[in-house]
Design a protein around this motif. Structure first.
Motif, PDB file in Angstrom:
ATOM      1  N   UNK A 182      71.198  53.311  34.513  1.00  0.00           N
ATOM      2  CA  UNK A 182      71.681  54.575  34.117  1.00  0.00           C
ATOM      3  C   UNK A 182      70.609  55.447  33.608  1.00  0.00           C
ATOM      4  N   UNK A 183      70.298  56.325  34.177  1.00  0.00           N
ATOM      5  CA  UNK A 183      69.412  57.322  34.033  1.00  0.00           C
ATOM      6  C   UNK A 183      69.991  58.488  33.248  1.00  0.00           C
ATOM      7  N   UNK A 184      68.993  58.925  32.009  1.00  0.00           N
ATOM      8  CA  UNK A 184      69.775  60.335  31.586  1.00  0.00           C
ATOM      9  C   UNK A 184      68.465  61.256  31.286  1.00  0.00           C
ATOM     10  N   UNK A 185      68.339  62.172  32.164  1.00  0.00           N
ATOM     11  CA  UNK A 185      67.140  63.164  32.312  1.00  0.00           C
ATOM     12  C   UNK A 185      66.792  63.660  30.802  1.00  0.00           C
ATOM     13  N   UNK A 191      74.374  65.698  25.860  1.00  0.00           N
ATOM     14  CA  UNK A 191      75.955  65.851  25.787  1.00  0.00           C
ATOM     15  C   UNK A 191      76.556  64.998  26.875  1.00  0.00           C
ATOM     16  N   UNK A 192      75.662  63.876  27.488  1.00  0.00           N
ATOM     17  CA  UNK A 192      76.012  63.221  28.444  1.00  0.00           C
ATOM     18  C   UNK A 192      77.008  62.005  27.930  1.00  0.00           C
ATOM     19  N   UNK A 193      78.069  61.634  28.495  1.00  0.00           N
ATOM     20  CA  UNK A 193      78.849  60.474  28.062  1.00  0.00           C
ATOM     21  C   UNK A 193      78.843  59.371  29.425  1.00  0.00           C
ATOM     22  N   UNK A 194      78.392  58.178  28.883  1.00  0.00           N
ATOM     23  CA  UNK A 194      78.320  57.216  29.916  1.00  0.00           C
ATOM     24  C   UNK A 194      78.652  55.943  29.214  1.00  0.00           C
ATOM     25  N   UNK A 226      72.208  45.051  32.502  1.00  0.00           N
ATOM     26  CA  UNK A 226      72.233  46.780  32.251  1.00  0.00           C
ATOM     27  C   UNK A 226      70.675  47.234  32.203  1.00  0.00           C
ATOM     28  N   UNK A 227      70.475  48.645  33.042  1.00  0.00           N
ATOM     29  CA  UNK A 227      69.320  49.072  32.621  1.00  0.00           C
ATOM     30  C   UNK A 227      69.604  50.467  32.221  1.00  0.00           C
ATOM     31  N   UNK A 228      69.162  50.682  30.885  1.00  0.00           N
ATOM     32  CA  UNK A 228      69.609  52.106  30.525  1.00  0.00           C
ATOM     33  C   UNK A 228      68.166  52.791  30.092  1.00  0.00           C
ATOM     34  N   UNK A 238      68.442  63.054  23.493  1.00  0.00           N
ATOM     35  CA  UNK A 238      68.841  62.494  22.451  1.00  0.00           C
ATOM     36  C   UNK A 238      70.264  62.548  21.912  1.00  0.00           C
ATOM     37  N   UNK A 239      70.919  63.548  22.538  1.00  0.00           N
ATOM     38  CA  UNK A 239      72.314  63.873  22.264  1.00  0.00           C
ATOM     39  C   UNK A 239      73.274  63.451  23.095  1.00  0.00           C
ATOM     40  N   UNK A 240      73.291  61.944  23.232  1.00  0.00           N
ATOM     41  CA  UNK A 240      74.110  61.396  24.365  1.00  0.00           C
ATOM     42  C   UNK A 240      75.082  60.350  23.790  1.00  0.00           C
ATOM     43  N   UNK A 241      76.158  60.107  24.479  1.00  0.00           N
ATOM     44  CA  UNK A 241      77.130  58.877  24.146  1.00  0.00           C
ATOM     45  C   UNK A 241      76.916  57.821  25.255  1.00  0.00           C
ATOM     46  N   UNK A 242      76.261  56.726  25.316  1.00  0.00           N
ATOM     47  CA  UNK A 242      75.962  55.839  26.285  1.00  0.00           C
ATOM     48  C   UNK A 242      76.599  54.507  25.463  1.00  0.00           C
ATOM     49  N   UNK A 243      77.609  53.937  26.324  1.00  0.00           N
ATOM     50  CA  UNK A 243      77.987  52.383  25.929  1.00  0.00           C
ATOM     51  C   UNK A 243      77.740  51.503  26.989  1.00  0.00           C
ATOM     52  N   UNK A 244      77.458  50.173  26.478  1.00  0.00           N
ATOM     53  CA  UNK A 244      77.443  49.464  27.732  1.00  0.00           C
ATOM     54  C   UNK A 244      77.813  48.112  27.193  1.00  0.00           C
ATOM     55  N   UNK A 245      78.438  47.024  28.104  1.00  0.00           N
ATOM     56  CA  UNK A 245      78.671  45.836  27.406  1.00  0.00           C
ATOM     57  C   UNK A 245      78.747  44.754  28.817  1.00  0.00           C
TER      58      UNK A 245
END
Ligand SMILES: Nc1ncnc2c1ncn2[C@@H]1O[C@H](COP(=O)(O)OP(=O)(O)OP(=O)(O)O)[C@@H](O)[C@H]1O
Ligand SMILES: [Mg+2]
Lengths: 249, 360
Positions: free
Chosen positions: B248-251, B256-259, B278-280, B285-292
């Motif tokens: 997951x790449x966030x530029x 305000x990205x939610x992932x 996972x590769x984050x 800086x203002x993002x919500x990213x969760x993974x598991x």
């Protein structure tokens, strides 16, 4: 029929891991009887149920157990169930992903098949189960949820009794079926148990409370302490224990 | 061939083969009531978009000789397809070894909605390499539901590169079912180019015997307020191996990205293997990213509980396994497709008569 041998436990010893939990345990249960087993926390009541049902990690190290005409330990867990042994769990297991009604039909049909009865098709089974659920005042919604998943304590116990009513076992061991029930639920569940009392069936109630035994009056009461039965008597023994506790034993 | 992304999947022996090719490529394309303006035609007849090259290595013998054939699917502006388009690709009666290079280009114009089911099957074909490329372009507010039903021969190599470009407010929902194949490698790469673009990538891989199934996904959040969710479940049995790699790449400017990413695996044997990673790469800086990611085995207590009710241990295990996988199918809103995938799931179990009788 009444008086026929159901369960004969002789000098049973059992370990959990490498810990000895049961030893020199003797108990004879005959058809038509209701036995109550009481005893302090950690005395081995649930262990006895698990050993009888054949749970992994619970090993009988001495003694014999006869169930009907069978050497119980020669049978697998599912064979024991098919021959009529039923254990209701103190803490029923949640099974995510498995819908209650499919689980129940699989169980009932497995037992029927082993008796040579026709398995129920989906329609007949739904009819049967709705009737039983109604008797237990159980919302039909519970049939379509995953087995026990997210059920409250009382709802789980009701689901155990639902299985009991469906499977109609010869010997039912009910481990703290009354714990965590409110008054109404206790009454409903007791009615369910009483409905099953029959001359060719036996019931073992594991309980801490007299109030269940007010509804389902036992023929015998036993006290299990530190892994063996230390005292047996009639229904009056339970009342006595409620007064005195286990301290004097 | 960047070696890191191929760390677990080895296709070396496939690169050393001398391949047969086929002249005509004719998948079965099924649809009902296509609205006016919808185009489904061979790529050769379409005014083509820019091709993206297949990222998969090519056997040297085929260098410069591989003729890709394929189809073009075009959904015009404001057109909403009621029924799914089914593409059935059958590798049939092939001499060993054969390469099957094919390309699909799918273009959805503004506000259009379509559902596409791409089925890969085999009939009397053994050592073939299906080299599939799918390019998807979603114009603003377009929505594509894209299902793959991969049921290749157990002796085949299946590689599929899917590249998705998403415009503003577009939605890409995918479901990848891996039920067959020998070596399978799918790269699903979606780029969320403009605000409020959303993707939901779901998958279920059922892997047994000596199968090897590798799902690599890349989601690029290239604009603010873009959303992604990803959920893959896998069952790995026998000596099979599965790979899940979710990047997951966030530029930097994509605030305000939610992932959300989940990968859950059930290992059914000691020899089975799963590599999940996972590769984050998050530069905003203002993002919500969760993974598991989880790897588990069948619950012994649940099996015990079922057997105390007279249920055969084998059926108890099947019920648990089926339940684990079936949960994924609930995300499929289309009844017919969900039923199709459920049938596929059931066929995965050998000796499944009792299980089938039980379920609706
Ligand atoms: N799976 C297990 N692992 C370790 N110890 C165990 C296990 N099961 C039981 N024991 C131990 O065996 C002993 C008897 O436990 P058991 O659950 O049989 O008691 P009980 O009489 O049913 O108690 P309660 O009234 O609290 O239900 C306890 O010391 C308990 O910690
Ligand atoms: Mg207990």
């Amino acid at each position: 029929m009444i008086g026929e041998k159901m369960l004969t436990i002789k000098n049973l010893a059992a370990t959990v891991g490498d810990k000895i939990i049961l030893h020199d345990l003797n108990l004879t249960v005959k058809a038509g009887e209701v036995h109550a087993i009481m005893g302090p926390n950690g005395s081995g009541k649930s262990t006895l149920g698990n050993v009888l049902a054949g749970r992994e990690g619970y090993t009988a190290t001495a003694g014999t157990v006869e169930f009907l005409d069978h050497n119980l330990f020669a049978l697998s867990t599912e064979e024991r169930a098919r021959k009529g042994l039923f254990l209701s769990f103190q803490y029923p297991i949640e099974i995510p992903g498995v819908t209650n009604i499919y689980f129940l039909r699989a169980a009932v049909n497995a037992v029927r098949k082993s008796r040579g009865d026709e398995p129920y098709d989906a329609m007949d089974f739904i009819k049967l189960i709705k009737e039983k659920a109604k008797f237990l005042h159980m919302d039909e919604g519970f049939l379509y949820r995953d087995v026990n998943k997210g059920f409250s304590g009382g709802e789980k116990k009701r689901n155990e009794i639902l299985q009991l009513l469906l499977l109609e076992p010869k010997l039912a061991i009910l481990d703290e079926i009354d714990s965590g029930l409110d008054i109404d639920a206790l009454k409903i569940i007791s009615d369910g148990i009483n409905q099953l009392r029959r001359s060719d069936r036996a019931i073992i109630l594991v309980t801490h409370y007299q109030r269940l035994l007010d509804h389902v009056i036992p023929d015998y009461v036993h006290v299990l302490s530190k892994g063996k039965i230390v005292k047996s008597g009639g229904p009056e023994l339970a009342k006595e224990l409620e007064q005195t506790g286990y301290a004097g034993l | 061939m960047k070696t890191e992304t191929w760390k677990y999947t080895n296709i070396k022996k496939w690169l050393e083969r001398d391949y047969q090719t086929i002249d005509s490529y004719a998948p079965i394309i099924d649809y009902n009531e296509l609205p006016e303006g919808v185009i489904i035609c061979p790529l050769a007849d379409a005014s083509k978009q820019a091709d993206i090259p297949s990222p998969y290595p090519l056997p040297q013998a085929l260098e410069g000789k591989l003729k890709e054939q394929g189809f073009f699917i075009y959904i015009p502006k404001n057109v909403v397809l009621k029924n799914p388009i089914y593409i059935t690709d059958i590798a049939a009666q092939l001499d060993d070894p054969t390469v099957l290079p094919a390309r699909f280009q799918i273009l959805l114009e503004e506000n259009s909605v379509a559902t596409i089911v791409h089925k890969f099957e085999a009939n009397d074909a053994n050592h073939y390499w299906r080299r599939q490329v799918t390019e998807i372009n979603l114009a603003p507010n377009a929505q594509l539901n894209y299902y793959q039903d991969q049921n290749e021969a157990p002796t085949s190599l299946h590689t599929h590169y899917i590249a998705v470009q998403q415009g503003r407010d577009s939605q890409f929902n995918s479901f990848t079912l891996d039920n067959g194949g020998g070596i399978v490698r799918t790269d699903l790469h979606t780029k969320l180019h403009d605000v409020n673009a959303t993707c939901h990538l779901n998958g279920l891989y059922l892997v047994k015997n000596k199968q090897h199934v590798d799902n690599h996904t890349i989601i690029e959040h290239l604009a603010p307020h873009t959303q992604s969710s990803e959920h893959y479940k896998g069952i790995v049995a026998d000596q099979a191996r599965a790979v899940f790699n979710g990047r997951i790449y966030v530029a930097p400017h994509a605030q305000k990205v939610v992932s959300e990413q989940h990968n859950e695996n059930l290992l059914l044997s000691k020899q089975a293997e799963i590599d999940t990673k996972p590769e984050l790469e998050i530069y905003a800086d203002d993002v919500q990213c969760a993974h598991g990611a989880t790897v588990g085995q069948l619950d012994r207590d649940a099996i015990f509980y079922m057997t105390t009710r007279g249920i055969d241990e084998e059926l108890a295990k099947q019920l648990l396994t089926y339940g684990f996988a079936h949960e994924m199918l609930n995300s499929i809103s289309h009844d017919e497709i969900r039923a199709l995938f459920n049938t596929q799931l059931l066929t995965w179990f050998s000796n499944n008569q009792e299980l089938e009788d039980l379920l609706p």
